[in-house]
Design a protein around this motif. Structure first.
Motif, PDB file in Angstrom:
ATOM      1  N   ALA A  42      44.198-106.302   9.448  1.00 50.85           N
ATOM      2  CA  ALA A  42      45.376-106.419   8.583  1.00 50.85           C
ATOM      3  C   ALA A  42      46.574-106.888   9.387  1.00 50.85           C
ATOM      4  CB  ALA A  42      45.667-105.066   7.929  1.00 50.85           C
ATOM      5  N   VAL A  43      47.672-107.169   8.676  1.00 48.40           N
ATOM      6  CA  VAL A  43      48.884-107.665   9.326  1.00 48.40           C
ATOM      7  C   VAL A  43      49.416-106.653  10.325  1.00 48.40           C
ATOM      8  CG1 VAL A  43      51.263-108.438   8.927  1.00 48.40           C
ATOM      9  CG2 VAL A  43      49.446-109.102   7.337  1.00 48.40           C
ATOM     10  N   ASP A  44      49.307-105.358   9.999  1.00 52.04           N
ATOM     11  CA  ASP A  44      49.844-104.330  10.889  1.00 52.04           C
ATOM     12  C   ASP A  44      48.918-104.007  12.057  1.00 52.04           C
ATOM     13  OD1 ASP A  44      47.793-103.058   9.628  1.00 52.04           O
ATOM     14  OD2 ASP A  44      48.964-101.331   8.914  1.00 52.04           O
ATOM     15  N   GLY A  45      47.784-104.732  12.158  1.00 44.50           N
ATOM     16  CA  GLY A  45      46.888-104.537  13.283  1.00 44.50           C
ATOM     17  C   GLY A  45      45.687-103.669  12.993  1.00 44.50           C
ATOM     18  N   HIS A  46      45.723-102.869  11.928  1.00 43.62           N
ATOM     19  CA  HIS A  46      44.568-102.057  11.575  1.00 43.62           C
ATOM     20  C   HIS A  46      43.436-102.946  11.062  1.00 43.62           C
ATOM     21  CE1 HIS A  46      47.643 -98.889  11.686  1.00 43.62           C
ATOM     22  NE2 HIS A  46      46.630 -98.074  11.955  1.00 43.62           N
ATOM     23  N   GLY A  47      42.218-102.412  11.040  1.00 46.62           N
ATOM     24  CA  GLY A  47      41.065-103.190  10.631  1.00 46.62           C
ATOM     25  C   GLY A  47      40.457-102.657   9.350  1.00 46.62           C
ATOM     26  N   TYR A  48      39.803-103.582   8.601  1.00 47.61           N
ATOM     27  CA  TYR A  48      39.077-103.200   7.394  1.00 47.61           C
ATOM     28  C   TYR A  48      37.615-102.957   7.773  1.00 47.61           C
ATOM     29  CZ  TYR A  48      43.144-104.857   4.794  1.00 47.61           C
ATOM     30  OH  TYR A  48      44.413-105.025   4.302  1.00 47.61           O
ATOM     31  N   MET A  49      37.021-101.942   7.113  1.00 50.98           N
ATOM     32  CA  MET A  49      35.664-101.553   7.484  1.00 50.98           C
ATOM     33  C   MET A  49      34.978-100.901   6.295  1.00 50.98           C
ATOM     34  SD  MET A  49      33.755 -98.679   8.291  1.00 50.98           S
ATOM     35  CE  MET A  49      35.048 -97.485   8.535  1.00 50.98           C
ATOM     36  N   GLN A  50      33.657-101.094   6.197  1.00 51.66           N
ATOM     37  CA  GLN A  50      32.838-100.442   5.187  1.00 51.66           C
ATOM     38  C   GLN A  50      31.621 -99.811   5.842  1.00 51.66           C
ATOM     39  OE1 GLN A  50      32.048-103.511   2.192  1.00 51.66           O
ATOM     40  NE2 GLN A  50      32.843-102.136   0.601  1.00 51.66           N
ATOM     41  N   VAL A  51      31.204 -98.657   5.288  1.00 54.04           N
ATOM     42  CA  VAL A  51      29.947 -98.054   5.691  1.00 54.04           C
ATOM     43  C   VAL A  51      28.859 -98.634   4.804  1.00 54.04           C
ATOM     44  CG1 VAL A  51      28.653 -95.909   5.947  1.00 54.04           C
ATOM     45  CG2 VAL A  51      31.117 -95.942   6.374  1.00 54.04           C
ATOM     46  N   GLU A  52      27.764 -99.071   5.393  1.00 54.26           N
ATOM     47  CA  GLU A  52      26.684 -99.654   4.598  1.00 54.26           C
ATOM     48  C   GLU A  52      26.198 -98.649   3.557  1.00 54.26           C
ATOM     49  OE1 GLU A  52      22.576-100.592   6.164  1.00 54.26           O
ATOM     50  OE2 GLU A  52      23.438-102.604   6.079  1.00 54.26           O
ATOM     51  N   GLY A  53      26.076 -99.126   2.295  1.00 54.58           N
ATOM     52  CA  GLY A  53      25.655 -98.252   1.212  1.00 54.58           C
ATOM     53  C   GLY A  53      26.805 -97.586   0.497  1.00 54.58           C
ATOM     54  N   ASP A  54      28.055 -97.802   0.943  1.00 62.99           N
ATOM     55  CA  ASP A  54      29.236 -97.203   0.338  1.00 62.99           C
ATOM     56  C   ASP A  54      30.191 -98.330  -0.048  1.00 62.99           C
ATOM     57  OD1 ASP A  54      31.407 -95.750  -0.455  1.00 62.99           O
ATOM     58  OD2 ASP A  54      31.692 -94.687   1.446  1.00 62.99           O
ATOM     59  N   GLU A  55      30.620 -98.368  -1.316  1.00 65.71           N
ATOM     60  CA  GLU A  55      31.512 -99.433  -1.771  1.00 65.71           C
ATOM     61  C   GLU A  55      32.943 -99.236  -1.289  1.00 65.71           C
ATOM     62  OE1 GLU A  55      31.223 -99.655  -5.970  1.00 65.71           O
ATOM     63  OE2 GLU A  55      29.160-100.447  -5.969  1.00 65.71           O
ATOM     64  N   THR A  56      33.257 -98.057  -0.800  1.00 67.72           N
ATOM     65  CA  THR A  56      34.616 -97.786  -0.349  1.00 67.72           C
ATOM     66  C   THR A  56      34.935 -98.600   0.902  1.00 67.72           C
ATOM     67  OG1 THR A  56      34.440 -95.536  -1.195  1.00 67.72           O
ATOM     68  CG2 THR A  56      36.215 -95.983   0.369  1.00 67.72           C
ATOM     69  N   ALA A  57      36.129 -99.131   0.931  1.00 65.37           N
ATOM     70  CA  ALA A  57      36.620 -99.812   2.126  1.00 65.37           C
ATOM     71  C   ALA A  57      37.628 -98.901   2.822  1.00 65.37           C
ATOM     72  CB  ALA A  57      37.262-101.141   1.770  1.00 65.37           C
ATOM     73  N   TYR A  58      37.649 -98.981   4.145  1.00 65.18           N
ATOM     74  CA  TYR A  58      38.526 -98.125   4.928  1.00 65.18           C
ATOM     75  C   TYR A  58      39.459 -98.972   5.785  1.00 65.18           C
ATOM     76  CZ  TYR A  58      35.089 -94.467   3.829  1.00 65.18           C
ATOM     77  OH  TYR A  58      34.253 -93.587   3.186  1.00 65.18           O
ATOM     78  N   VAL A  59      40.665 -98.459   5.955  1.00 62.77           N
ATOM     79  CA  VAL A  59      41.598 -99.046   6.912  1.00 62.77           C
ATOM     80  C   VAL A  59      41.564 -98.151   8.148  1.00 62.77           C
ATOM     81  CG1 VAL A  59      43.981 -99.726   7.378  1.00 62.77           C
ATOM     82  CG2 VAL A  59      43.049 -99.954   5.058  1.00 62.77           C
ATOM     83  N   VAL A  60      41.139 -98.720   9.281  1.00 61.70           N
ATOM     84  CA  VAL A  60      40.860 -97.906  10.460  1.00 61.70           C
ATOM     85  C   VAL A  60      41.626 -98.426  11.675  1.00 61.70           C
ATOM     86  CG1 VAL A  60      38.548 -97.272   9.650  1.00 61.70           C
ATOM     87  CG2 VAL A  60      38.835 -99.324  11.069  1.00 61.70           C
ATOM     88  N   ASP A  61      41.624 -97.610  12.708  1.00 58.30           N
ATOM     89  CA  ASP A  61      42.193 -98.015  13.989  1.00 58.30           C
ATOM     90  C   ASP A  61      41.449 -99.252  14.494  1.00 58.30           C
ATOM     91  OD1 ASP A  61      42.012 -97.860  17.152  1.00 58.30           O
ATOM     92  OD2 ASP A  61      43.841 -96.822  16.543  1.00 58.30           O
ATOM     93  N   PRO A  62      42.165-100.233  15.063  1.00 51.75           N
ATOM     94  CA  PRO A  62      41.514-101.506  15.420  1.00 51.75           C
ATOM     95  C   PRO A  62      40.724-101.483  16.725  1.00 51.75           C
ATOM     96  CG  PRO A  62      43.821-101.583  16.008  1.00 51.75           C
ATOM     97  CD  PRO A  62      43.613-100.255  15.323  1.00 51.75           C
ATOM     98  N   ALA A  63      40.568-100.309  17.368  1.00 52.18           N
ATOM     99  CA  ALA A  63      39.911-100.286  18.682  1.00 52.18           C
ATOM    100  C   ALA A  63      38.490-100.824  18.620  1.00 52.18           C
ATOM    101  CB  ALA A  63      39.919 -98.868  19.240  1.00 52.18           C
ATOM    102  N   LEU A  64      37.697-100.377  17.646  1.00 51.89           N
ATOM    103  CA  LEU A  64      36.311-100.839  17.541  1.00 51.89           C
ATOM    104  C   LEU A  64      36.261-102.326  17.241  1.00 51.89           C
ATOM    105  CD1 LEU A  64      33.315-100.105  17.559  1.00 51.89           C
ATOM    106  CD2 LEU A  64      33.481 -99.587  15.117  1.00 51.89           C
TER     107      LEU A  64
END
Length: 533
Positions: free
Chosen positions: A152-174
């Motif tokens: 994202a613009v603020d540096g955080h990353g978008y991520m999904q767990v396989e099998g889950d439709e939910t999207a997460y905004v997470v720390d960008p380290a990974l």
């Protein structure tokens, strides 16, 4: 201004105010205050854990798969060491896979989103319809998979767990670890070369010549029959040079042809073999075959500054071609003589119990180390005592003798001029060798060894040669005769007569005088002069 904004401003003012208070009024420096602030921020837990039930721990993760840009790599953990196992096999710098495992297991989100719903970005906008990377970790047979989208613009990353439709905004380290580096950046740039104590065989093949080093009863030998001694120091130097090689670049994985790199017929090949590993109980593990590692070094690159090389263990099905510095690679070249043990006699002086020299059909010297007197003659007895310092120097010089050259063509040496037998301390047996006279030198051949140790004995005017050693060893025992003319102590003398060439005689006898002696016919004499006499 809403409530959340006000709360955030209050927190920021508190942090900044505390910082300046510590700097201006406290007893710590600005740097120390900054460190305290940083540590306080890092200890704060931000967000909620992505994995809540049956979550993997960083230490338990033993495999990691990363799919990115149409390529797939597999990382596996063996003990504390991480390896790339697919599509090629190569050692990794473990801190990178460890970081991925930790970032995966400790992943936390600050926001949940339902993609493609009102007021939420679409999966395409988050980069989750075509993930930038898919990361799967295993703990045994259990696995967890994450899809990493864009940041994202603020540096955080978008991520999904396989099998889950939910999207997460997470720390960008990974995201940063997985997306910003190539697998080559994670690979180890040095080679894992075991020490000589952990090996049982070393093969060095260079430009058609082959040197085979094997360890027998804890000692290194330099040929297939295991009779020619090798130098522990020279072998350690070879392995140290190999362990010092530094990979300058990775060139190709599984190339179609090794001939392009000169690796089909290597310029040099180092083969090192370790015994099968032992289980914790001390018995051999499932692997019963030795562990064989191969370093192949091929031609130089176009600039001539680097050589192409490969490093593999056993019969690995994959090949990684890399480059190493040319001069470092060429430093591995050795001749058989450079790997030989230069010591002519394998014994230490304090272990030598007797020395017998036989010339022709008779013994010409028999020297015995006596616990009481130091040394004495054995049969044949020469009729005089041994000089300790000369005999000791002989043994020391013999045990410290080093070859200046080697001779493997022993048939042309003719008959020996002497046979020598050293009796050494219990447990070490005997050391037997023959001495041959060659032009300007002597050649010594130890019993059971297929090489002659050449010792130059003619002086070149610059460096002394051990000719005196052979003179004493092969000459008469007279050279070892005790050199003390009058072997008595002062306390044993009861009378002394001194006759000068001019006929004057002096008689000294014990007396009650302060010196304990008197000079007949004189009242006084020089005590110091008499004591020196």
């Amino acid at each position: 201004m809403n409530y959340k904004t006000t709360l955030v401003l209050i927190v920021l003012l508190s942090v900044v105010g505390g910082y300046f208070y510590l700097v201006e009024y406290g007893n710590i420096s600005g740097y120390e205050a900054h460190e305290l602030q940083r540590k306080d921020e890092t200890t704060q837990t931000v967000g909620q854990p992505v994995f809540t039930e049956n979550a993997p721990t960083a230490d338990s993760i033993d495999r990691i798969q990363i799919k990115r840009g149409g390529r797939e790599v597999m990382l596996g953990k063996q003990g504390d060491q991480w390896l790339q196992t697919q599509p090629v096999r190569f050692a990794l710098e473990s801190y990178v896979p460890d970081a991925i495992a930790r970032q995966f297991a400790e992943l936390r989100y600050i926001q949940q989103l339902k993609p493609d719903t009102p007021d939420a970005p679409t999966t395409a906008q988050m980069g989750l319809d075509k993930p930038r990377a898919v990361v799967t970790v295993w703990v045994g047979d259990d696995s967890w998979t994450l899809k990493l989208g864009r940041q994202a613009v603020d540096g955080h990353g978008y991520m999904q767990v396989e099998g889950d439709e939910t999207a997460y905004v997470v720390d960008p380290a990974l995201h940063g670890t997985v997306l910003d580096q190539q697998i080559n950046d994670w690979r180890s740039k040095s080679l894992d070369i075991p020490t000589a104590s952990a090996l049982e065989r070393i093969g060095l093949h260079q430009d058609g010549a082959e040197i085979d080093l094997t360890k027998t009863d804890g000692r290194w030998r330099i040929d297939g029959q295991g009779v020619q001694r090798a130098s522990d120091e020279a072998i350690n130097d070879l392995l140290t040079a190999a362990g010092s090689l530094w990979i300058t670049a990775f060139t190709a994985d599984n190339p179609d042809s090794l001939a392009l790199y000169g690796l089909d017929k290597p310029h040099l090949e180092l083969v090192i073999q370790s015994p099968p590993p032992l289980s914790p109980t001390g018995k051999e593990a499932e692997q019963t075959q030795p562990i064989t590692r191969r370093l192949k070094i091929g031609r130089t690159d176009l600039q001539g500054n680097a050589r192409y090389a490969t490093w593999s263990q056993d019969d690995e099905p994959t090949i990684v071609v890399f480059t190493v510095d040319t001069s470092s690679a060429d430093s591995l070249v050795r001749t058989p003589d450079e790997l030989r043990d230069r010591r002519v006699v394998v014994a230490i002086p304090q272990d030598v119990r007797d020395l017998v020299v036989q010339q022709g059909d008779s013994a010409t010297l028999h020297l015995i180390r006596d616990p009481q007197s130091g040394y004495r003659f054995g049969d044949p007895q020469p009729g005089f005592d041994v000089d300790y310092s000369t005999a000791h120097a002989l043994i020391q010089q013999l045990c410290g003798l080093e070859a200046t050259a080697y001779n493997t063509e022993l048939d042309g040496l003719g008959d020996p001029i002497a046979q020598v037998q050293l009796g050494v301390a219990a447990g070490n047996g005997e050391v037997d060798f023959n001495i041959y006279r060659t032009r300007g030198s002597h050649t010594i051949v130890n019993q059971g060894e297929g090489v002659g140790y050449v010792v130059e004995t003619e002086s070149d005017g610059y460096e002394p040669k051990p000719m005196d050693l052979f003179d004493r060893l092969l000459g008469t025992p007279l050279g070892l005769r005790k050199r003390t003319i009058l072997d008595v102590s002062r306390d044993e003398i009861t009378h002394l007569t001194l006759r000068r060439p001019d006929g004057v005689t002096y008689e000294f006898a014990p007396s009650d005088a302060e010196s304990g002696w008197s000079l007949t016919g004189h009242e006084q004499f020089e005590d110091a002069t008499f004591a020196a006499l």
